[in-house]
Structure formats: structure tokens, C-alpha cells
Design an enzyme around this catalytic site. Sequence first.
Site, PDB file in Angstrom:
ATOM      1  N   LYS A  56       0.878  -1.171   0.000  1.00 22.77           N
ATOM      2  CA  LYS A  56       0.000   0.000   0.000  1.00 22.77           C
ATOM      3  C   LYS A  56       0.910   1.214   0.000  1.00 22.77           C
ATOM      4  CE  LYS A  56      -3.043   2.803   2.763  1.00 22.77           C
ATOM      5  NZ  LYS A  56      -3.829   2.994   3.993  1.00 22.77           N
TER       6      LYS A  56
ATOM      7  N   GLY B  76      -8.491   9.357   8.986  1.00 16.55           N
ATOM      8  CA  GLY B  76      -8.893   9.483  10.384  1.00 16.55           C
ATOM      9  C   GLY B  76      -9.954  10.526  10.656  1.00 16.55           C
TER      10      GLY B  76
ATOM     11  N   ALA C  31      -9.524   5.560   3.350  1.00 18.97           N
ATOM     12  CA  ALA C  31      -9.409   6.713   4.272  1.00 18.97           C
ATOM     13  C   ALA C  31     -10.661   7.569   4.325  1.00 18.97           C
ATOM     14  CB  ALA C  31      -8.223   7.601   3.914  1.00 18.97           C
ATOM     15  N   GLY C  32     -10.949   8.010   5.530  1.00 20.24           N
ATOM     16  CA  GLY C  32     -11.996   8.999   5.755  1.00 20.24           C
ATOM     17  C   GLY C  32     -13.357   8.438   6.130  1.00 20.24           C
TER      18      GLY C  32
ATOM     19  N   ASN D 111      -9.874   1.844   9.102  1.00 18.63           N
ATOM     20  CA  ASN D 111      -9.200   1.472  10.340  1.00 18.63           C
ATOM     21  C   ASN D 111      -9.829   2.165  11.553  1.00 18.63           C
ATOM     22  OD1 ASN D 111      -5.663   1.001  11.141  1.00 18.63           O
ATOM     23  ND2 ASN D 111      -7.381   1.053  12.526  1.00 18.63           N
ATOM     24  N   THR D 112      -9.692   3.494  11.605  1.00 16.92           N
ATOM     25  CA  THR D 112     -10.111   4.241  12.798  1.00 16.92           C
ATOM     26  C   THR D 112     -11.602   4.107  13.069  1.00 16.92           C
ATOM     27  OG1 THR D 112      -8.378   5.810  12.195  1.00 16.92           O
ATOM     28  CG2 THR D 112      -9.864   6.473  13.958  1.00 16.92           C
TER      29      THR D 112
END
Lengths: 76, 262
Positions: free
Chosen positions: B96, B157, B184-185, B206-207
Site C-alpha cells: 500500500k 482518520g 481513508a476517511g 481502520n479508525t
Amino acid sequence: MQKAAVQNRTAIALTVNGERRSMHARSLRELLAELELEGDFFAIAVNRHVVTRARWNEASLNDGDSVEIVTPRQGG
Amino acid sequence: MLDLYGQKFSSRLLIGTARYPSLPVMQEAVKASGAEIVTVSVRRENAGGKDGDTFWNIIRELNVKVLPNTAGCYSVEDAVSTAELARELFNTKWIKLEVLGDKATLQPDVVGTLEAAKILLADGFEVFPYCTEDLTVAKRLADAGCKVVMPWGSQIGSGKGIIHDEALKRIRAELPGISLVIDAGLGVPSHAAKALEMGYDAVLLNTAVAGSGNPVRMAKAFAQAIKAGRAAFESGMMKPREIAQASTPVVGTPFAKPANAS
């Protein structure tokens, strides 16, 4: 090489993970022992070139070399 | 099936391994998510050499495919060197690719990303580039040989979801043969469902799971939303209309006056 024999050598200046250090090791295997790194899962680059695990015994370290020792970590 | 460089996966969720309250919670959340791919990083070993082992043993127990990242790299040189270390460490061609351009927004340096992607592809890597919603950049990455392109939904994040719908739809329309992943996001499961409804092949997050109140339940919620979004996309969605159209048949409505009644 025995630990004592390694310690009797002249120290060389290495940058290990960004930190300037005075080390006696001349191979990566010796360096791991001198740093007392006990894990099994490392990858190592010397002067930005990856040195495969099979070559850790033979690859020689020289004064001024920059060594990166990395392990798996959490990531996103 | 999700196709990533010729490998097939039934789950369309790629999940990160960072920021969980603990490693056991991470392990349970990954299981609950049904993800077959997890992202990991490479970091300097400074603590006696055991931390990496502990983490790696947990990942191996999960029996999932590992996608290492070049997170935190701000130059082509650093990203390429990190990718090479990751290949050695994880014994995989997958990477990645993150080349960041701004510390506040963690916005990808798309010029550097393209340059690094070319170097890594030539060196035999299978590159998963993290990029913005810019159509030209996505096309250039595909032209360079990336079979997977990963535009952001919003800042890493941030949890804001997909804020560039039109641009991302355009990328989907123009790159039909490329596996597209929103990376992301994303903040909540409906964001992920939306990505799949838009025809994106998968999401990477992830977050949103790790930072939630209950990562294991949230992981499951994302898995369900992703399945729903994909099923909706494959079913063929209705076209929006400007004005109302009664869903119940009008003919035979009780008490209705004949159309010609005055």
C-alpha cells in the site's frame, strides 16, 4: 564469533535506526546480538539497501554505515 | 469476487490493525469484520526486539493476507526503501503505497506517488496506491500498471465519509477494469455502503472500527453495510426523479372521483 572477541575489536561509528552509535559488530548477525535484539522478525537495510536474512552473517559493516532494523507493527 | 492483482476475495473490506484498545480487541474485531486482508506497517525496532514478534504472531493466527503500507513517508526515496523492507519482512509483493505531501491533512503527494509507483512496479511490486479523487492521477496510476487504485473518501482518520462523490463516480466510470478501493476517511457503515453502491470494489478503513466504542460490533456493522452496498450495486439501482411518483397503483383508489367528474 564469541561475544568477547567482538568486544575486543575497535569500535566503528554506525547510525542504527537514526541514532549514532559506537559498535563493535562487523556483521548484521553480530549487530543484532550487540544490540540485544531477541526477536525473530526483522528486516534490515544497510545504506538503504535491503540485506536478506540469508546474508546477515556474511554482510560486513563498515564505519559510517547507516542501518535500519524494522519489525511488523500495527498499520492502517 | 474482489480481484486484487489476480487474487480473489469474497470480503470487500480491507481493515487496518492500528489504534485498537488492545491487541486482543484488534484480533476479535478483524475476525468479526470478515476481512481477508489486513494492513500493517514496518517500524524501527527499539524495544529489545519482542514487540514486533508479539504483534506478528497475532496477525499470523488470524490467517489473513497482509498488505504492508509505507505510512508516514514524505519522499519517493523513503517510500521505495520502506516498500523494499516490507517485501523482505512480510514476503509479499503487495504494497500500500503512501507518499504524503502535507502533515496537517495527510494529503497524498500525487506526483511523488506516481513516481514511486512506477519504480516499484518496475521492481516487481503489486502496488496499491493511496491517492486523491483526482481523475487524471487515477488514470496515470492505472496507465503506469497499477491494477488497484485507492482514492481517499476524505482525510485519514477524519470520519467524514465520501465528500467528493462526483469526482469519485467519474473515476469509477473511466476505469472500469481497475479495482477501486475507497481508502481513508470513512466514519460509519453507511459511508462504506455508499462506496459500494457507487460501484467501488472495496473499502479500506481502520479508525472507524478501532476508535469506536465497541470495535468488534462495529466491525460486524461495517461488514453488513459493505455486503448491502455491493448487493445494491449488483441489483441495479433506480434512477432518481425530480418529482414524486406514486408507488401504490392509482387505479381503483376508493372514493376517487372519475377523472372526467366536474
